[in-house]
Design a protein around this motif. Structure first.
Motif, PDB file in Angstrom:
ATOM      1  N   LYS A 182       8.226  11.689 -17.874  1.00  0.00           N
ATOM      2  CA  LYS A 182       8.373  11.649 -16.413  1.00  0.00           C
ATOM      3  C   LYS A 182       7.319  10.726 -15.798  1.00  0.00           C
ATOM      4  O   LYS A 182       7.604   9.999 -14.831  1.00  0.00           O
ATOM      5  N   LEU A 215      11.089   2.194  -3.860  1.00  0.00           N
ATOM      6  CA  LEU A 215      11.211   3.611  -4.206  1.00  0.00           C
ATOM      7  C   LEU A 215      11.135   4.434  -2.923  1.00  0.00           C
ATOM      8  O   LEU A 215      10.168   4.330  -2.162  1.00  0.00           O
ATOM      9  N   LEU A 232       9.325   3.291 -11.728  1.00  0.00           N
ATOM     10  CA  LEU A 232       9.944   3.292 -10.403  1.00  0.00           C
ATOM     11  C   LEU A 232       9.061   2.606  -9.370  1.00  0.00           C
ATOM     12  O   LEU A 232       9.555   1.925  -8.463  1.00  0.00           O
ATOM     13  N   THR A 241      18.476  10.150  -5.242  1.00  0.00           N
ATOM     14  CA  THR A 241      17.122  10.664  -5.447  1.00  0.00           C
ATOM     15  C   THR A 241      16.623  10.325  -6.845  1.00  0.00           C
ATOM     16  O   THR A 241      17.250  10.700  -7.842  1.00  0.00           O
ATOM     17  N   LYS A 242      15.485   9.641  -6.916  1.00  0.00           N
ATOM     18  CA  LYS A 242      14.900   9.255  -8.198  1.00  0.00           C
ATOM     19  C   LYS A 242      13.587   9.975  -8.491  1.00  0.00           C
ATOM     20  O   LYS A 242      13.133  10.015  -9.638  1.00  0.00           O
ATOM     21  N   LEU A 273      13.527  15.270 -12.726  1.00  0.00           N
ATOM     22  CA  LEU A 273      12.969  14.317 -11.769  1.00  0.00           C
ATOM     23  C   LEU A 273      11.447  14.368 -11.779  1.00  0.00           C
ATOM     24  O   LEU A 273      10.858  15.448 -11.787  1.00  0.00           O
TER      25      LEU A 273
END
Length: 256
Positions: A7, A21, A14, A41-42, A82
Motif C-alpha cells: 500500500k 491524486l 500515486l 477513489t484511489k 486502499l
C-alpha cells in the motif's frame, strides 16, 4: 489483502504519477466506506480536525493521540486494499513515535504540520518521522505541511513556504503540503522551486480548478475538514427543512 508495504508503494506511485491524486477526507468508518466505494477513489485521507470534531474535541492536538490513532486504525480496516494517509497534526510532541504508531495500525502516509515553529525545530520533526518510517521498513509518504499561508504575512508567505518546502524535502519528506487559498502564480512558483509532483494543495471554496492544478504539476489535492463541512451542511439543511414542514431531499441515497 494488500500488505502495508505494498500500500505504501502504491501511495508513493500515486503521488508521483502525472495524474493529479484526489483524496476526499474521511473521519470515521461509515464515511470511509462511502468514499471508498466510487470507482474513482484511489486512496483515503483523514482530517485531524474532522476526527477531533467527531469525538467532541477542538482542533489543534486537543484530542488524545490514542483516540486519534484508534480512529485511523478503524478507517484503515474499513478501507481494505486502499492506502490511507493520516493527518497526525504536529506529531503530538513525539513525531517519530506518532508515525510509528500510525504505521502499526496500517497507515502508509501522514501529514505533519510545522505550526510555523522555528525552522530547525520543524526540520527535526520531519527527520524523526522519516527515521520512524525507515525503521519500520515502510515506504511511508510523509506530507510535510507548512502553515505559512495561514499564519504569516501574505507578502512573505510564498518565500517562507519555499524555504520550508526545500528544507523538509531535503530532510526526507515525500511531499510538501501548502494549505491556504493560493492563486495560480503562487502554485506555479512553488512547483518551479520544489519540483513537479511534490506540492500538495487543499481544495477550498475559491481554489484553482483541479484541471489547472494538474497542468501546473501539483501532486495531490485533499479536502481536509471541508468534506465534513459538506456533510454537516446537508444535515443542517435537513433539520431546517424538516422544522419548516418539509422532509428528505428526493435525491437522498441510502448509503448505510
Amino acid at each position: 489483502m494488500t500488505s502495508t508495504a505494498d500500500k505504501a508503494t502504491l501511495l508513493q506511485e500515486l503521488h508521483a504519477a502525472p495524474e493529479l491524486l484526489l483524496v476526499v477526507n474521511v473521519w470515521d468508518a461509515i464515511t470511509a466506506k462511502v468514499v471508498a466505494e466510487p470507482p474513482g477513489t484511489k486512496a483515503l485521507a483523514t482530517p485531524s480536525h474532522g476526527i477531533a470534531a467527531s469525538r467532541g474535541y477542538p482542533d489543534g492536538e486537543k484530542i488524545p493521540r490514542d483516540e486519534m490513532i484508534a480512529e485511523v486504525a478503524l478507517i484503515v480496516r474499513t478501507a481494505g486494499d486502499l492506502p490511507v494517509t493520516a493527518d497526525l497534526e504536529a506529531g503530538y510532541g513525539d513525531p517519530g513515535g506518532t508515525v510509528a504508531r500510525a504505521i502499526e495500525v496500517g497507515a502508509v502516509g501522514a501529514n505533519l504540520e510545522d505550526q510555523m515553529k522555528p525552522l530547525a525545530e520543524a526540520v527535526k520533526a520531519v527527520e524523526a518521522a522519516v527515521a520512524a518510517a525507515e525503521s519500520a521498513g515502510v515506504g511511508f509518504v510523509l506530507n510535510a505541511r507548512t502553515d505559512a499561508f495561514l499564519k504569516t504575512d501574505p507578502e512573505t508567505a510564498l518565500a517562507e513556504a519555499i524555504t520550508r518546502g526545500r528544507a523538509y524535502l531535503e530532510a526526507g519528506a515525500s511531499n510538501f503540503f501548502v494549505p491556504g487559498k493560493l492563486d495560480e502564480d503562487q502554485v506555479a512558483r512553488l512547483v518551479a522551486e520544489l519540483g513537479e509532483r511534490k506540492v500538495n494543495l487543499i481544495g477550498i471554496p475559491g481554489s484553482i480548478p483541479l484541471a489547472r492544478a494538474q497542468e501546473l504539476g501539483v501532486s495531490r489535492v485533499s479536502y481536509g475538514p471541508w468534506s465534513q463541512n459538506v456533510a454537516l451542511t446537508a444535515l443542517a439543511k435537513l433539520a431546517e427543512d424538516v422544522y419548516a414542514g418539509g422532509g428528505l431531499p428526493a435525491d437522498t441515497r441510502k448509503l448505510n
